[in-house]
Scaffold this motif. Structure first.
Motif, PDB file in Angstrom:
ATOM      1  N   LYS A  67      76.709  26.132 -66.920  1.00  0.00           N
ATOM      2  CA  LYS A  67      76.515  24.926 -67.736  1.00  0.00           C
ATOM      3  C   LYS A  67      75.095  24.374 -67.614  1.00  0.00           C
ATOM      4  O   LYS A  67      74.690  23.497 -68.382  1.00  0.00           O
ATOM      5  N   ALA A  68      74.356  24.863 -66.642  1.00  0.00           N
ATOM      6  CA  ALA A  68      72.962  24.485 -66.434  1.00  0.00           C
ATOM      7  C   ALA A  68      72.279  25.623 -65.697  1.00  0.00           C
ATOM      8  O   ALA A  68      72.938  26.407 -65.008  1.00  0.00           O
ATOM      9  N   GLN A  89      70.523  25.881 -75.240  1.00  0.00           N
ATOM     10  CA  GLN A  89      70.909  24.487 -75.435  1.00  0.00           C
ATOM     11  C   GLN A  89      71.727  23.987 -74.251  1.00  0.00           C
ATOM     12  O   GLN A  89      72.899  23.629 -74.383  1.00  0.00           O
ATOM     13  N   LEU A  90      71.113  23.965 -73.099  1.00  0.00           N
ATOM     14  CA  LEU A  90      71.747  23.460 -71.891  1.00  0.00           C
ATOM     15  C   LEU A  90      70.639  23.022 -70.953  1.00  0.00           C
ATOM     16  O   LEU A  90      69.487  23.403 -71.133  1.00  0.00           O
ATOM     17  N   PRO A  91      70.940  22.194 -69.951  1.00  0.00           N
ATOM     18  CA  PRO A  91      69.873  21.752 -69.050  1.00  0.00           C
ATOM     19  C   PRO A  91      69.231  22.932 -68.321  1.00  0.00           C
ATOM     20  O   PRO A  91      69.930  23.779 -67.770  1.00  0.00           O
ATOM     21  N   ARG A 217      70.334  15.507 -64.194  1.00  0.00           N
ATOM     22  CA  ARG A 217      70.441  16.167 -65.495  1.00  0.00           C
ATOM     23  C   ARG A 217      71.888  16.449 -65.873  1.00  0.00           C
ATOM     24  O   ARG A 217      72.277  16.255 -67.042  1.00  0.00           O
ATOM     25  N   GLU A 220      73.612  13.075 -66.678  1.00  0.00           N
ATOM     26  CA  GLU A 220      73.172  12.557 -67.982  1.00  0.00           C
ATOM     27  C   GLU A 220      73.823  13.316 -69.130  1.00  0.00           C
ATOM     28  O   GLU A 220      74.115  12.740 -70.189  1.00  0.00           O
ATOM     29  N   ALA A 221      74.045  14.621 -68.933  1.00  0.00           N
ATOM     30  CA  ALA A 221      74.659  15.454 -69.974  1.00  0.00           C
ATOM     31  C   ALA A 221      76.181  15.372 -69.956  1.00  0.00           C
ATOM     32  O   ALA A 221      76.835  16.008 -70.794  1.00  0.00           O
ATOM     33  N   LEU A 223      78.148  16.566 -67.646  1.00  0.00           N
ATOM     34  CA  LEU A 223      78.639  17.873 -67.227  1.00  0.00           C
ATOM     35  C   LEU A 223      79.077  17.930 -65.769  1.00  0.00           C
ATOM     36  O   LEU A 223      79.504  18.983 -65.293  1.00  0.00           O
TER      37      LEU A 223
END
Length: 262
Positions: A67-68, A89-91, A217, A220-221, A223
């Protein structure tokens, strides 16, 4: 996605120093780590080569549900993080030598930086010096061979000691009282470096700061995991499996290392 893992990669085993900080900061997150030891060190490779490896490793981690992504390598961050952020499109969190905290820490006004040649030549490092190095003197030292010593698990051999002495002595002679460990492999050499500098010199790396940034990060997302159980960790190496297991057992206290699929 909240229970999906965080993917981390480095040119080799050095990023385990960052993985440790991430595990401490986010104990409930599942973590995936790839040591690209077959291609270490990245310091002498071209930006194109580093971008290719960084993309391949990110693809591997994303393919396993990451996911990151944490680029736990200063050289790969400098060469490839812009490309990775455009493509995925991910951290994507990277590294940079800890020039800013070193400038704050120095009393003599001289900061020494130990790093790979690739990091020292990068535009990213030049920007760091422009931003934070105006009021101090920053003395840099490329360190060919140190990454290879750590990759072999040789943390306190005569060769490693000789190399470190060769690289550190000019910085101390210039009056540096603060040394930036500008490669994720170098924190594993801290005990030896502390012995060689004989006290009074601060050693600074960015692992803890990167771990805090990873937390920010993913929160904030939206996740962050909601699990309250300890996260699981999986390790891969692209290098020799027997050596990878031997070195990672010494550095991480586990030999549960898988071969990176080719």
């Amino acid at each position: 996605m909240n229970d999906a893992p965080i993917g981390i990669f480095d040119s080799g085993v050095g990023g385990l120093s960052v993985l440790r900080h991430i595990q401490e900061e986010l104990p409930h997150e599942n973590l995936l780590y790839v040591a690209d030891s077959a291609h270490a060190p990245y310091g002498g490779k071209s930006p194109r080569e580093i971008q290719a490896r960084s993309t391949a490793l990110t693809e591997f981690l994303v393919g396993r549900g990451a996911k990151a992504i944490v680029v736990a390598c200063n050289t790969a961050t400098a060469a490839a993080i812009g490309l990775l952020r455009e493509r995925y499109q991910l951290p994507v969190i990277g590294m940079e030598p800890a020039v800013k905290p070193a400038v704050t820490a120095t009393r003599s006004g001289v900061v020494g930086v130990l790093a790979t040649t690739g990091t020292l030549k990068s535009a990213q490092f030049a920007a760091l010096l422009e931003s934070y190095g105006k009021n101090v003197r920053v003395v840099t030292q490329g360190c060919p061979g140190l990454v290879e010593c750590v990759e072999r698990g040789e943390l306190d051999t005569s060769e490693t000691r000789e190399l470190l002495s060769h690289y550190i002595e000019p910085l101390l002679a210039e009056g540096a009282d603060t040394l930036v460990l500008g490669c994720t492999h170098y924190p594993f050499l801290k005990p030896l470096i502390e012995e060689l500098v004989d006290g009074g010199v601060a050693l600074i790396d960015t692992g803890a700061a990167v771990a805090r940034q990873v937390r920010r990060r993913i929160e904030e997302a939206g996740l962050a995991t909601r699990s309250l159980t300890s996260g699981q960790i999986r390790l891969w190496t692209s290098g020799d499996l027997a050596q990878g297991r031997r070195v990672m057992e010494a550095l991480w206290k586990t030999a549960m290392v898988e071969p990176l699929p080719t």
